[in-house]
Every structure is written in C-alpha cells, then in structure tokens.
Design an enzyme around this catalytic site. Structure first.
Site, PDB file in Angstrom:
ATOM      1  N   ARG A  52       0.781  -1.025  -0.172  1.00  0.00           N
ATOM      2  CA  ARG A  52       0.411  -0.086   0.022  1.00  0.00           C
ATOM      3  C   ARG A  52       1.228   1.274  -0.104  1.00  0.00           C
ATOM      4  O   ARG A  52       1.126   2.191  -1.481  1.00  0.00           O
ATOM      5  CB  ARG A  52      -0.855  -0.039   1.370  1.00  0.00           C
ATOM      6  CG  ARG A  52      -2.259   1.301   1.310  1.00  0.00           C
ATOM      7  CD  ARG A  52      -1.618   2.476   1.809  1.00  0.00           C
ATOM      8  NE  ARG A  52      -1.160   2.845   3.021  1.00  0.00           N
ATOM      9  CZ  ARG A  52      -0.337   3.632   2.833  1.00  0.00           C
ATOM     10  NH1 ARG A  52      -0.213   4.691   2.487  1.00  0.00           N
ATOM     11  NH2 ARG A  52       0.176   3.757   4.374  1.00  0.00           N
ATOM     12  N   ASP A  53       1.724   1.519   1.279  1.00  0.00           N
ATOM     13  CA  ASP A  53       2.063   3.081   1.563  1.00  0.00           C
ATOM     14  C   ASP A  53       3.334   2.881   0.133  1.00  0.00           C
ATOM     15  O   ASP A  53       3.743   4.103  -0.384  1.00  0.00           O
ATOM     16  CB  ASP A  53       2.464   2.533   2.659  1.00  0.00           C
ATOM     17  CG  ASP A  53       3.026   4.407   2.717  1.00  0.00           C
ATOM     18  OD1 ASP A  53       3.436   5.324   1.578  1.00  0.00           O
ATOM     19  OD2 ASP A  53       3.496   4.397   4.335  1.00  0.00           O
TER      20      ASP A  53
ATOM     21  N   HIS B 205       6.026   4.344  12.670  1.00  0.00           N
ATOM     22  CA  HIS B 205       5.811   4.212  11.141  1.00  0.00           C
ATOM     23  C   HIS B 205       6.682   5.555  10.717  1.00  0.00           C
ATOM     24  O   HIS B 205       5.940   7.236  10.407  1.00  0.00           O
ATOM     25  CB  HIS B 205       3.971   4.918  10.770  1.00  0.00           C
ATOM     26  CG  HIS B 205       3.682   4.634   8.798  1.00  0.00           C
ATOM     27  ND1 HIS B 205       2.889   3.823   9.105  1.00  0.00           N
ATOM     28  CD2 HIS B 205       3.910   5.699   8.188  1.00  0.00           C
ATOM     29  CE1 HIS B 205       3.092   4.869   6.921  1.00  0.00           C
ATOM     30  NE2 HIS B 205       4.200   4.754   7.046  1.00  0.00           N
TER      31      HIS B 205
ATOM     32  N   HIS C  69       8.946   7.464   7.520  1.00  0.00           N
ATOM     33  CA  HIS C  69       9.842   6.522   6.622  1.00  0.00           C
ATOM     34  C   HIS C  69      11.116   8.362   7.051  1.00  0.00           C
ATOM     35  O   HIS C  69      11.744   7.760   7.926  1.00  0.00           O
ATOM     36  CB  HIS C  69       9.222   7.978   5.877  1.00  0.00           C
ATOM     37  CG  HIS C  69       7.438   7.611   4.878  1.00  0.00           C
ATOM     38  ND1 HIS C  69       7.429   6.692   4.189  1.00  0.00           N
ATOM     39  CD2 HIS C  69       6.603   7.575   5.663  1.00  0.00           C
ATOM     40  CE1 HIS C  69       6.251   7.130   4.056  1.00  0.00           C
ATOM     41  NE2 HIS C  69       5.640   7.099   4.534  1.00  0.00           N
TER      42      HIS C  69
ATOM     43  N   CYS D 250       4.199   9.064   0.013  1.00  0.00           N
ATOM     44  CA  CYS D 250       2.951   9.321  -0.150  1.00  0.00           C
ATOM     45  C   CYS D 250       3.167  10.624  -0.982  1.00  0.00           C
ATOM     46  O   CYS D 250       3.837  11.634  -1.512  1.00  0.00           O
ATOM     47  CB  CYS D 250       2.713  10.308   1.418  1.00  0.00           C
ATOM     48  SG  CYS D 250       0.656  10.694   1.572  1.00  0.00           S
TER      49      CYS D 250
ATOM     50  N   ASN E  91       9.682   4.062   3.211  1.00  0.00           N
ATOM     51  CA  ASN E  91       9.371   3.749   4.548  1.00  0.00           C
ATOM     52  C   ASN E  91      10.293   2.837   5.089  1.00  0.00           C
ATOM     53  O   ASN E  91      11.234   2.192   4.135  1.00  0.00           O
ATOM     54  CB  ASN E  91       7.911   2.743   5.175  1.00  0.00           C
ATOM     55  CG  ASN E  91       6.776   2.873   4.993  1.00  0.00           C
ATOM     56  OD1 ASN E  91       5.885   3.233   3.847  1.00  0.00           O
ATOM     57  ND2 ASN E  91       5.840   3.524   6.224  1.00  0.00           N
TER      58      ASN E  91
HETATM   59  P1  HMG Z   1     -12.878  14.763  -2.118  1.00  0.00           P
HETATM   60  O1  HMG Z   1     -13.052  14.949  -3.253  1.00  0.00           O
HETATM   61  O2  HMG Z   1     -13.301  15.452  -1.068  1.00  0.00           O
HETATM   62  O3  HMG Z   1     -14.407  13.942  -2.045  1.00  0.00           O
HETATM   63  O4  HMG Z   1     -11.881  13.465  -1.652  1.00  0.00           O
HETATM   64  P2  HMG Z   1     -15.465  13.538  -2.386  1.00  0.00           P
HETATM   65  O5  HMG Z   1     -16.392  13.597  -0.795  1.00  0.00           O
HETATM   66  O6  HMG Z   1     -16.169  14.990  -2.672  1.00  0.00           O
HETATM   67  O7  HMG Z   1     -15.889  13.033  -3.655  1.00  0.00           O
HETATM   68  C1  HMG Z   1     -15.508  13.406  -4.673  1.00  0.00           C
HETATM   69  C2  HMG Z   1     -14.770  12.420  -5.467  1.00  0.00           C
HETATM   70  O8  HMG Z   1     -14.451  11.332  -5.005  1.00  0.00           O
HETATM   71  C3  HMG Z   1     -16.483  11.639  -5.852  1.00  0.00           C
HETATM   72  O9  HMG Z   1     -16.198  10.642  -7.139  1.00  0.00           O
HETATM   73  C4  HMG Z   1     -16.355  10.757  -5.648  1.00  0.00           C
HETATM   74  O10 HMG Z   1     -17.395   9.420  -5.310  1.00  0.00           O
HETATM   75  C5  HMG Z   1     -15.214  10.173  -5.095  1.00  0.00           C
HETATM   76  P3  HMG Z   1     -17.061  12.095  -8.403  1.00  0.00           P
HETATM   77  O11 HMG Z   1     -18.914  12.200  -8.048  1.00  0.00           O
HETATM   78  O12 HMG Z   1     -16.550  12.824  -8.771  1.00  0.00           O
HETATM   79  O13 HMG Z   1     -16.789  10.603  -9.860  1.00  0.00           O
HETATM   80  N1  HMG Z   1     -14.751   9.603  -3.521  1.00  0.00           N
HETATM   81  C6  HMG Z   1     -14.224   8.158  -3.965  1.00  0.00           C
HETATM   82  N2  HMG Z   1     -13.717   7.341  -4.583  1.00  0.00           N
HETATM   83  C7  HMG Z   1     -13.542   6.219  -4.240  1.00  0.00           C
HETATM   84  N3  HMG Z   1     -13.356   5.947  -3.537  1.00  0.00           N
HETATM   85  C8  HMG Z   1     -13.121   6.746  -2.512  1.00  0.00           C
HETATM   86  C9  HMG Z   1     -14.196   7.786  -2.449  1.00  0.00           C
HETATM   87  N4  HMG Z   1     -14.125   9.122  -1.449  1.00  0.00           N
HETATM   88  C10 HMG Z   1     -14.886   9.622  -2.320  1.00  0.00           C
HETATM   89  N5  HMG Z   1     -12.969   6.032  -0.762  1.00  0.00           N
HETATM   90  C11 HMG Z   1     -10.605  12.041  -0.751  1.00  0.00           C
HETATM   91  C12 HMG Z   1     -11.918  13.252  -0.425  1.00  0.00           C
HETATM   92  C13 HMG Z   1     -10.383  11.022   1.292  1.00  0.00           C
HETATM   93  C14 HMG Z   1     -11.616  10.348  -0.674  1.00  0.00           C
HETATM   94  C15 HMG Z   1      -9.514  11.748  -1.210  1.00  0.00           C
HETATM   95  O14 HMG Z   1      -8.795  13.687  -0.953  1.00  0.00           O
HETATM   96  C16 HMG Z   1      -8.558  10.833  -1.095  1.00  0.00           C
HETATM   97  O15 HMG Z   1      -9.166   9.441  -2.111  1.00  0.00           O
HETATM   98  N6  HMG Z   1      -7.355  10.790  -1.541  1.00  0.00           N
HETATM   99  C17 HMG Z   1      -6.396  10.063  -1.199  1.00  0.00           C
HETATM  100  C18 HMG Z   1      -5.639   9.715  -0.073  1.00  0.00           C
HETATM  101  C19 HMG Z   1      -4.059   9.213  -0.225  1.00  0.00           C
HETATM  102  O16 HMG Z   1      -4.910   8.001  -0.230  1.00  0.00           O
HETATM  103  N7  HMG Z   1      -3.213   9.756   0.160  1.00  0.00           N
HETATM  104  C20 HMG Z   1      -1.968   8.895   0.086  1.00  0.00           C
HETATM  105  C21 HMG Z   1      -2.708   7.720   2.045  1.00  0.00           C
HETATM  106  S1  HMG Z   1      -1.798   7.838   3.535  1.00  0.00           S
HETATM  107  C22 HMG Z   1      -0.003   8.247   3.480  1.00  0.00           C
HETATM  108  O17 HMG Z   1       0.544   7.544   2.668  1.00  0.00           O
HETATM  109  C23 HMG Z   1      -0.163   8.168   5.039  1.00  0.00           C
HETATM  110  C24 HMG Z   1      -0.041   7.165   5.859  1.00  0.00           C
HETATM  111  O18 HMG Z   1       1.644   6.392   5.408  1.00  0.00           O
HETATM  112  C25 HMG Z   1       0.767   7.451   7.471  1.00  0.00           C
HETATM  113  C26 HMG Z   1       2.113   8.685   6.869  1.00  0.00           C
HETATM  114  O19 HMG Z   1       3.122   7.881   6.485  1.00  0.00           O
HETATM  115  O20 HMG Z   1       1.975   9.240   7.156  1.00  0.00           O
HETATM  116  C27 HMG Z   1      -1.525   6.177   6.133  1.00  0.00           C
HETATM  117 MG    MG Z   2       2.912   6.596   4.658  1.00  0.00          MG
END
Ligand code: HMG
Ligand code: MG
Length: 307
Positions: free
Chosen positions: A15-16, A211, A213, A244, A253
């Site tokens: 995933r990450d 966690h 990086h 990310c 990581n």
């Molecule tokens: P948004 O645009 O604010 O959401 O995004 P919305 O509710 O307004 O929906 C907009 C569109 O997205 C719509 O589609 C929804 O259906 C769709 P449209 O009508 O435009 O065709 N949608 C989705 N589709 C699939 N699955 C969903 C979903 N939700 C809405 N769950 C949202 C908000 C959170 C969805 C968006 O900002 C997003 O997907 N962000 C991705 C963030 C991400 O994955 N980041 C990387 C992971 S975090 C990380 O790596 C950190 C971590 O490792 C820890 C660390 O290291 O810090 C965990």
């Molecule tokens: Mg991470």
C-alpha cells in the site's frame, strides 16, 4: 535498557510502498508480493487502500487485489478507508474478502490534512466516526494513522501537543490503535519520543505503533528510540518502497529487511525469515526495475552473489 522481546512488523509495502509508483503495477504482482510477505512470516500486511482512484490511481485495483489473495491463517490483512464510501467499497466483496482491519488516516498538521484528504482535522474526525462505528460493529479492527507527527512538508515542525490533540480525537471516536507517523522522514529520536509520549496520554503502549519514513536516514534510530519506550509494533516496507503522493520528496518507509536485521541482532523475535523477506524485496525491486532501498538486502544479495 530493556527492549521488547517480540516485535510485530506490519508490512505496508503493497500500500504505502506502491501507492506512489507512477508506472502501473499489475494486480497480479501486488498479490504475489503479499503472498511472498506472508510466506516470509509477516503477521500483518497493509494490502491496498479504498481511496479515490482520481487521487491515487495506483490503488484503483483495490477490489481485484483483495479478491486475489490466498489468505494465510493468523495473518491480518488491512486496508485504508478514509470515508464511508471507502468502507462500503471494501465491504462490497464477499465476507471472506473483507479486510481484518481498516485504517483511517488523519494528520497532526492542518495543511497536510487538507492536501491529503481534502478536509480539516476536525472534518476528518467527523468523517471517520461513522466509518469506525460501522467497522467495529462488523468486528473489524480499527487503526488510526496519524501523519506528520514530527514534521509537515507545509507547516514545518509539529509540536507534540498537536499529536496529543489528534490522538485524543482518534480515541474519542473509538479508534482502537494509533500509528505515530513521520510521513516525510524528518524526525530525530527525541522528537519522535515526544510525539509518542503525547500519544501515550490517550493510548496504552500495546495500542501504539511507529511508522517511520526514512527520507533523512533517521528511521532506524527513531525505531530504536520507540523500542526503548516499549513500543513493539512498527509499520515497515519491504525493499523500503514508497512515499506519500501528497508529501513531495518523501521517500519510502524504513525497509522491513533493515528493521528485521536490527531486531534479530538485538535478540528480539519477529517471526520473520529474513532470507525469504529478501526474496520478496528482490521480486518487487526487479519488477520495478530498480535496486532495493534496503541496505541489509543489498549487503546480503552481494554476499549471495559472491563466488
Ligand atoms: P474529496 O474529493 O473531498 O471527496 O476526496 P468527495 O467525497 O467530495 O468525493 C469526490 C469524488 O471522489 C466523488 O467522485 C466520489 O465518489 C469519489 P466523482 O463524483 O467526482 O466521480 N470518492 C471516492 N472514490 C473511491 N473511494 C473513495 C472515495 N471517496 C470519494 N473512498 C478523499 C476525499 C479522501 C476521497 C480523497 O482526498 C482521497 O482519496 N485522498 C487520497 C489520500 C491518500 O490515499 N493518500 C495516501 C495515503 S495516506 C499516507 O500515505 C500516510 C500514511 O502512510 C501515514 C504516514 O506516512 O503519514 C497512512
Ligand atoms: Mg506512510
């Protein structure tokens, strides 16, 4: 100094690690990677995320990956679900393909919360609350990832009070375990210790993980600092994959291989077979066409290749 005798590593590589890859990685390769990781003895694997495919195209095959897994008893499979839509998508599959654990992900930094999940910290908690409730009602464990607990690409240094604030919010909505993340790998041991101390005001030591990086090469030192506090669960990434997409310049990581080598060297049990883990790292590194980021893997591969 006493350290835990057993450490559980959660490999977040699929995933990450892969979420940031520009070139599409076929679902079959992701599935094969998960299989190699479980074969190597990993007890928890973060498989994919149910996020918007517009935001993170690499994770668009989430359902296909979950459906293709041949699960191993005793292994926990987790996925990221930032909202109800994500949880519903994860639960749309037959029950045997459900995740054992879901991860909601918030940030200690307002700016990062906006960039990563398009809402404020307070709004994110409101979105997570029904996700946590629905998952727990189905017996699915809930983990909370707390990003930017020491530094933020947009706001700079993050005070421990902000971490404590987020941990308290996570606790208030029923998140069972939190991960203290150094998203951009800028932290050093004392800063990481303070972030963990702030978290421990809300969660006990058995429900806190690290966690880290490795962008600035501090992740092993930070892991050791956390171990010295009694933290015994860490997210790591095979071959040091990842970063990310909303944290520019952040690399992967800490490599699972590097942490396993350190822990085994300290006499700490992980249940992981380092050689099999190195094979998993080699498999994905060859697929991506670049060398592993793990120093341990590179050293052991060089030794294997020697006449
Ligand atoms: P948004 O645009 O604010 O959401 O995004 P919305 O509710 O307004 O929906 C907009 C569109 O997205 C719509 O589609 C929804 O259906 C769709 P449209 O009508 O435009 O065709 N949608 C989705 N589709 C699939 N699955 C969903 C979903 N939700 C809405 N769950 C949202 C908000 C959170 C969805 C968006 O900002 C997003 O997907 N962000 C991705 C963030 C991400 O994955 N980041 C990387 C992971 S975090 C990380 O790596 C950190 C971590 O490792 C820890 C660390 O290291 O810090 C965990
Ligand atoms: Mg991470």
């Amino acid at each position: 100094m006493s350290y835990p005798q057993y450490v559980k590593l959660v490999d977040v590589g699929p995933r990450d690690g892969l979420q940031n890859e520009k070139q599409p990685v076929p679902a079959a390769v992701k599935i094969a990677l998960v299989h190699m990781l479980q074969q190597a003895g990993l007890k928890e694997i973060e498989v994919t995320s149910f996020v918007s495919p517009k935001w993170v195209p690499q994770m668009a095959d989430n359902a296909e990956v979950m459906a293709g897994l041949v699960r191993r008893p005793g292994v926990r499979y987790s996925v990221l679900t930032p909202n109800m839509k994500g949880l519903e998508a994860a639960l749309a599959a037959p029950g045997e393909q459900w995740p054992d654990e879901i991860v909601v992900f918030g940030a200690a930094s307002e700016a990062f919360s906006q960039k990563n999940i398009n809402c404020s910290i307070a709004e994110s908690i409101e979105r997570f609350a029904p996700v946590v409730e629905a998952a727990r009602a189905k017996g699915i464990h809930v983990r909370g990832a707390m990003s930017c607990t020491v530094g933020c690409p947009y706001e700079g240094e993050i005070a421990p009070e902000r971490v404590g604030y987020l941990a308290g919010l996570m606790k208030s909505i029923g998140v069972q375990h939190v991960g203290v993340a150094d998203t951009i790998g800028v932290g050093t041991p004392i800063a990481v210790r303070r972030a963990i101390e702030a978290t421990l005001a809300h969660y006990d030591i058995d429900n806190v993980s690290g966690h880290f990086h490795d962008t600035y090469g501090q992740a092993l030192a930070n892991t050791l600092a956390a171990l010295a506090m009694g933290v015994w669960q860490f997210d790591t990434s095979v071959a040091g994959l990842g970063g990310c997409p909303y944290a520019k310049g952040a690399t992967g990581n800490v490599a699972t291989e590097d942490v396993v080598y350190m822990l085994h060297g300290m006499g700490i049990d992980t249940g992981i077979d380092l050689d099999a883990l190195i094979d998993a790292g080699q498999f994905i590194s060859e697929h991506l066409g670049r060398p592993s980021q793990s120093r341990v893997a590179r050293a052991i591969l060089a030794k294997r290749a020697a006449p």
